[in-house]
Design a protein around this motif. Structure first.
Motif, PDB file in Angstrom:
ATOM      1  N   SER A  39     -15.118  43.954  17.348  1.00  0.00           N
ATOM      2  CA  SER A  39     -14.329  43.334  16.291  1.00  0.00           C
ATOM      3  C   SER A  39     -14.713  41.884  16.035  1.00  0.00           C
ATOM      4  O   SER A  39     -14.220  41.257  15.095  1.00  0.00           O
ATOM      5  N   SER A  76     -19.462  43.812  12.955  1.00  0.00           N
ATOM      6  CA  SER A  76     -18.613  42.929  12.152  1.00  0.00           C
ATOM      7  C   SER A  76     -19.072  41.472  12.198  1.00  0.00           C
ATOM      8  O   SER A  76     -18.472  40.623  11.541  1.00  0.00           O
ATOM      9  N   LEU A  77     -20.102  41.163  12.969  1.00  0.00           N
ATOM     10  CA  LEU A  77     -20.484  39.776  13.202  1.00  0.00           C
ATOM     11  C   LEU A  77     -21.000  39.107  11.930  1.00  0.00           C
ATOM     12  O   LEU A  77     -21.916  39.604  11.276  1.00  0.00           O
ATOM     13  N   ARG A  78     -20.384  37.924  11.606  1.00  0.00           N
ATOM     14  CA  ARG A  78     -20.780  37.186  10.413  1.00  0.00           C
ATOM     15  C   ARG A  78     -21.414  35.837  10.767  1.00  0.00           C
ATOM     16  O   ARG A  78     -22.310  35.382  10.067  1.00  0.00           O
ATOM     17  N   THR A  91     -24.471  42.295   8.800  1.00  0.00           N
ATOM     18  CA  THR A  91     -23.398  41.523   8.169  1.00  0.00           C
ATOM     19  C   THR A  91     -23.531  40.017   8.413  1.00  0.00           C
ATOM     20  O   THR A  91     -22.708  39.237   7.935  1.00  0.00           O
ATOM     21  N   GLN A 121     -16.171  38.582  14.731  1.00  0.00           N
ATOM     22  CA  GLN A 121     -16.787  38.138  13.488  1.00  0.00           C
ATOM     23  C   GLN A 121     -17.457  36.778  13.656  1.00  0.00           C
ATOM     24  O   GLN A 121     -18.436  36.483  12.981  1.00  0.00           O
ATOM     25  N   GLN A 179     -11.390  38.429  17.020  1.00  0.00           N
ATOM     26  CA  GLN A 179     -12.297  38.295  15.880  1.00  0.00           C
ATOM     27  C   GLN A 179     -13.076  36.988  15.920  1.00  0.00           C
ATOM     28  O   GLN A 179     -14.216  36.933  15.475  1.00  0.00           O
ATOM     29  N   THR A 180     -12.462  35.915  16.438  1.00  0.00           N
ATOM     30  CA  THR A 180     -13.110  34.599  16.482  1.00  0.00           C
ATOM     31  C   THR A 180     -13.078  34.066  17.901  1.00  0.00           C
ATOM     32  O   THR A 180     -11.996  33.922  18.495  1.00  0.00           O
TER      33      THR A 180
END
Length: 954
Positions: A116, A141-143, A165, A118, A94-95
């Motif tokens: 996945s 899912s990328l923030r 996102t 972010q 995720q990171t």
């Protein structure tokens, strides 16, 4: 055991068995990723491929429930290499944060397939190429994405607008070009957009009002043109608006007044026009307002006083007129204000002196000091201020920068200037100040720049200025200063710029000024200075214009020989018997005195005559004896070398390879203690000066009893004289008698490498770039020697000199060739001071001495330069051998800790580590393992400019 419990245990075992391969897949992916990296600090030493899962590895975080890798946080680990495909084996990642490393190559386009993800942070690396066109195609899912501070080129891909996102985008400090994609305004969840410091161009597209949640936008330092977005004021949550340093034009959009939450508005460096609108005062939350370097006109609006939270205000370089509004007294939090280079006028309000900058206008009035404590910067330069400097200006004790130059101030410099203990720049230049420079100036201990030029100052330069030990610039030109230049100035080791020109200074230049190793310019033109110019260091290459207008100065730079200093002759009065009438008693007394004087004169004449006869007899005896060496080279002060007839072998023979051997009459004795500048295994070195002003170093050889015949000596010395290279000390000539041999070298003013590494003050230590250049220069010099089939034999830091430009010059090479044979016992005793540099084969009589001995010594020299430590150091109860210490650090993965602590980590690891490794290879115990010096030069040049495929050097 209950049946349901049995089922549960069976199910758990099956689950563990099914998860094992997956967990190993995470391990495999990270191990593959690590394999493509260089890890100089061994940060990833805990990554072990035999582990069942990587959840305990440094920089790795797992989901506590599934034990799958969810975060990879490797910021600031000094890693280099490529972002490898191994990361694709982490499907639950995720990171991904790899910022502040040295990753190179392009962005791996497959990273975008990790659905996945972010957070992607690859900022502050050395990535190049363009952002892959479809990189953001699967960013569901990328923030957050940050690619800031790299070397990326090309345009911003349109696929970015598909990441609905996204909340934060930072592509700043790259070389991105092209237009801003209009689809970027569809990222309705965007809160931060930073595209600053790129090459983006064209107009800013409309539609920014769609970004309801936008908090900060930074498009500064690009090439955007056209007008500011008219609808920007509808992004009501904006706190930071930066569009500075573009090509924007037009007036400020009225919608900006709606930005009630804005704290920073920066629009400087454009071509905005019109007046500063009155509604600017409605932005009551502003802390930073920058409208500098535009074409704004009119008056500063009264409403500016409503900005009570304002800390920084910059209206400089515009066309503003009128006076500053009194309402600005309400800006009680103002720390910095710059309204320079406008057309403002009027008297200076008393409250203005609490602010930092007001320069380049036509403001008039008297200077008044501020009683505000904590003021650090006060710049009132280039105005029309008049009156005197306040006598109690010292109350501004926290000032660090004081500039009131370019005004019409008069009167004297107050002694309270000494109370400015923190000031590092004091600029009172270009005024009408008179009186003397107060001696209290020496109490301003933090002073780095003192600028008092273009005034009417008189008196002497105070000797107390030498207490300002941090001084780098001393500018006192165009005044009426008198007296000598204080010798104490030579103690200001940090001095770089000195200008004392156009004064009435007298006396001679202190010889100690040659100790100022950082001098860039030194101007004493148009004074009344006299005597000989200092010789050595900066003064060997000083510009003639910097010393012109001093007709009594002499030296090679001004093409004026200095007069010889002869002892004053004894003159006897020929009219010893006066004919003037005197009384008899005084006459008799005078006669007695004359009689005694006559006796003394007669006795002296007889003594001199006997001396002349004795010397003549000795000369006849010496000339008739072939077994003695009559050396007419006089070693007393003021005498020149004598030239012997070519047909008389007993006279000393002096040969210069270029030019002549005309030494300055009146110079100090060539071979006495006062002229000695160094000692070594082969002799003592002295300094003297040729008549053309050029300094030379004379080495008196102490191996006369072992030296070859005159013919062999001259043959070898002439070979050494032909070895020309800018990294070798040039041999310029020699002198021969059977009992005395001198070698004449060029004089290098900067001292030895040993001195720079071990004797210099810590504050002036060699930088990494200087050290690398010294290592490379030594390598080039040695490679040239070996190409000429000459072995140095005596390599050490004391035999490497540093010239005024920081270039290394290897000296004392090839002197072993003067011995009748290479006797290792004799040679070892002569160069025993080179302990730690000597190759191990010197201890073995069966091993041939070759150029590889020099390579070993060079390797030790490299380690000495990089670490700042001596080859062998003696502690109270231990002996530390540098070579062994560094090899131990290599085995422990702590090589970076070996670099000299004086550098304070200010060095490139990608150069330092390979240089250390190269030094260890050169200092190998086995000669065949050591590279040739030509190979060493090639390797160093590759380390200096590493390319793909040279990773093994890192």
């Amino acid at each position: 055991m209950p049946y349901d419990l049995v089922l549960l245990l069976v199910f758990a075992a099956a689950l563990v068995q099914s998860l094992d391969p997956v967990l190993n897949d995470d391990v495999l992916g990270l191990i593959v990723f690590k394999a493509g990296l260089q890890d100089p600090k061994a940060k990833l030493i805990s990554w072990n491929e035999d582990d069942e899962n990587p959840c305990s590895w440094v920089g790795v975080k797992c989901d506590p429930r599934t034990k799958r890798v969810s975060e990879l946080l490797l910021d600031g680990y000094s890693l280099s290499g490529h972002v490898d495909r191994g990361l694709l084996r982490l499907p639950f990642l995720q990171t991904l944060s790899l910022s502040k490393n040295d990753f190179t190559g392009t962005i791996n386009p497959d990273l975008g397939r990790l659905g996945s993800l972010q957070v992607i942070d690859l900022s502050e690396n050395k990535l190049s190429g363009s952002i892959p066109r479809w990189f953001f195609q699967q960013c569901g899912s990328l923030r957050t994405v940050s690619l800031a501070v790299n070397n990326l080129t090309g345009s911003i891909p349109d696929s970015l607008s598909w990441c609905s996102t996204l909340m934060s985008v930072n592509f700043s400090s790259n070389q991105l070009s092209g237009r801003l994609p209009s689809g970027i305004w569809f990222l309705r969840g965007l809160q931060l957009l930073d595209l600053s410091d790129n090459l983006l161009e064209g107009e800013i597209p409309e539609g920014i009002e769609n970004l309801y949640d936008l908090r900060a936008i930074n498009l500064s330092k690009n090439r955007f043109s056209g007008k500011l977005p008219e609808d920007i004021g509808y992004c009501f949550l904006l706190k930071l608006v930066h569009f500075s340093e573009n090509f924007l034009s037009g007036s400020l959009p009225e919608s900006i007044q709606r930005l009630n939450s804005c704290t920073s508005l920066s629009l400087g460096g454009n071509s905005l026009s019109g007046a500063i609108p009155e509604w600017i005062g409605e932005l009551r939350g502003l802390e930073n307002l920058d409208l500098s370097a535009n074409r704004l006109s009119g008056q500063v609006p009264i409403s500016i006083g409503n900005l009570q939270l304002l800390k920084n205000l910059n209206f400089s370089v515009n066309q503003l007129t009128g006076s500053l509004p009194v309402s600005m007294t309400n800006c009680t939090n103002l720390l910095a204000m710059d309204v320079s280079n406008n057309q403002l006028a009027g008297n200076l309000p008393s409250w203005m002196l609490k602010l930092n900058t007001l320069s380049g206008n036509g403001v008039s009035g008297n200077v008044q000091h501020s009683s505000r404590r904590g003021l650090q910067v006060l710049d009132l330069s280039s105005n029309a201020f008049s009156g005197e400097i306040p006598a109690d200006i010292g109350v501004l004790s926290t000032l660090q920068f004081l500039n009131i130059s370019g005004n019409h101030l008069f009167g004297s410099i107050p002694s309270s200037i000494a109370e400015l203990k923190s000031v590092y720049v004091l600029d009172l230049s270009d005024n009408q100040l008179n009186g003397s420079i107060p001696s209290e100036i020496g109490e301003a201990v933090s002073l780095e720049e003192l600028r008092l030029q273009k005034n009417l100052l008189t008196g002497k330069i105070p000797i107390q200025v030498e207490k300002c030990s941090s001084l780098t610039s001393l500018m006192l030109s165009q005044n009426n200063l008198t007296g000598p230049i204080p010798a104490g100035i030579a103690n200001l080791k940090n001095l770089q710029y000195v200008d004392l020109s156009m004064n009435e200074l007298s006396g001679s230049l202190p010889k100690e000024l040659t100790n100022l190793s950082h001098l860039v310019s030194f101007n004493v033109s148009h004074n009344h200075l006299q005597g000989e110019l200092p010789v050595g260091g900066f003064f060997d290459t000083i510009s003639p214009s910097s010393i012109s207008g001093n007709p009594s100065l002499c030296g090679s730079v001004v093409n004026r020989s200095c007069p010889a200093v002869h002892p004053k002759p004894l003159v006897l009065n020929p009219n010893s018997s006066s004919s003037s009438p005197t009384n008899s008693s005084s006459s008799n007394h005078h006669k007695i005195i004359l009689s005694i004087s006559a006796l003394i004169a007669i006795g002296a004449a007889a003594f001199i005559a006997l001396g002349v006869i004795a010397v003549s007899v000795l000369n006849i005896h010496v000339r008739s004896s072939m077994s003695r060496s009559a050396a007419p080279l006089t070693l007393a002060g003021g005498e020149d070398f004598s030239y012997s007839p070519s047909n008389d072998p007993n006279y000393g023979k002096l040969v210069m390879f270029s030019g002549d051997a005309d030494f300055v009459t009146g110079a100090h004795a060539l071979l006495n203690k006062e002229c000695e500048i160094g000692r070594g295994g082969f002799g003592v070195v002295y300094q003297t000066i040729l008549r053309d002003g050029r300094s030379v170093a004379i080495k008196k050889l102490t191996i006369s009893g072992l030296i070859k015949s005159q013919e062999d000596f001259e043959t070898e010395v002439k070979k050494l004289g032909k070895v020309g290279h800018h990294n070798l000390v040039a041999l310029e000539g020699y002198y021969w008698t059977p009992s005395l041999q001198l070698l004449i070298y060029e004089y290098i003013s900067g001292g030895s490498l040993y001195k720079h590494l071990h004797d210099g003050p810590g504050g002036n230590c060699l930088s990494w770039r200087q050290r690398f250049n010294i290592v490379l220069g030594m390598a080039k010099g040695l490679a040239h020697l070996h190409q000429m089939k000459i072995i140095h034999y005596n390599l050490k830091s004391a035999n490497v000199l540093i010239d005024s430009s920081g270039e290394p010059k290897v000296g004392d090479f090839g002197l072993a060739r003067l011995l009748p044979m290479l006797d290792r016992c004799v040679l070892s005793s002569k160069i025993q001071s080179a302990l730690g540099y000597m190759a191990p084969e010197f201890a073995c009589r069966t091993v041939k001495i070759t150029e590889k001995c020099d390579v070993y010594g060079f390797g030790i020299l490299v380690l000495e330069v990089v670490t700042g430590k001596k080859p062998v150091e003696y502690m109270e109860d231990d002996v530390v051998v540098l070579n062994d210490m560094v090899r131990e650090a290599l085995d422990e993965g702590k090589m970076e800790d070996c670099v000299d602590g004086k550098l304070r980590r200010n060095f490139p690891v990608e150069e330092a580590i390979p240089v250390i490794k190269l030094g260890l290879i050169c200092a190998s115990q086995v000669p065949s393992n050591r590279p040739d010096m030509s190979e060493v030069v090639n390797i160093l040049e590759l380390i200096q400019c590493p390319s793909e495929g040279q990773d093994e050097l890192k």
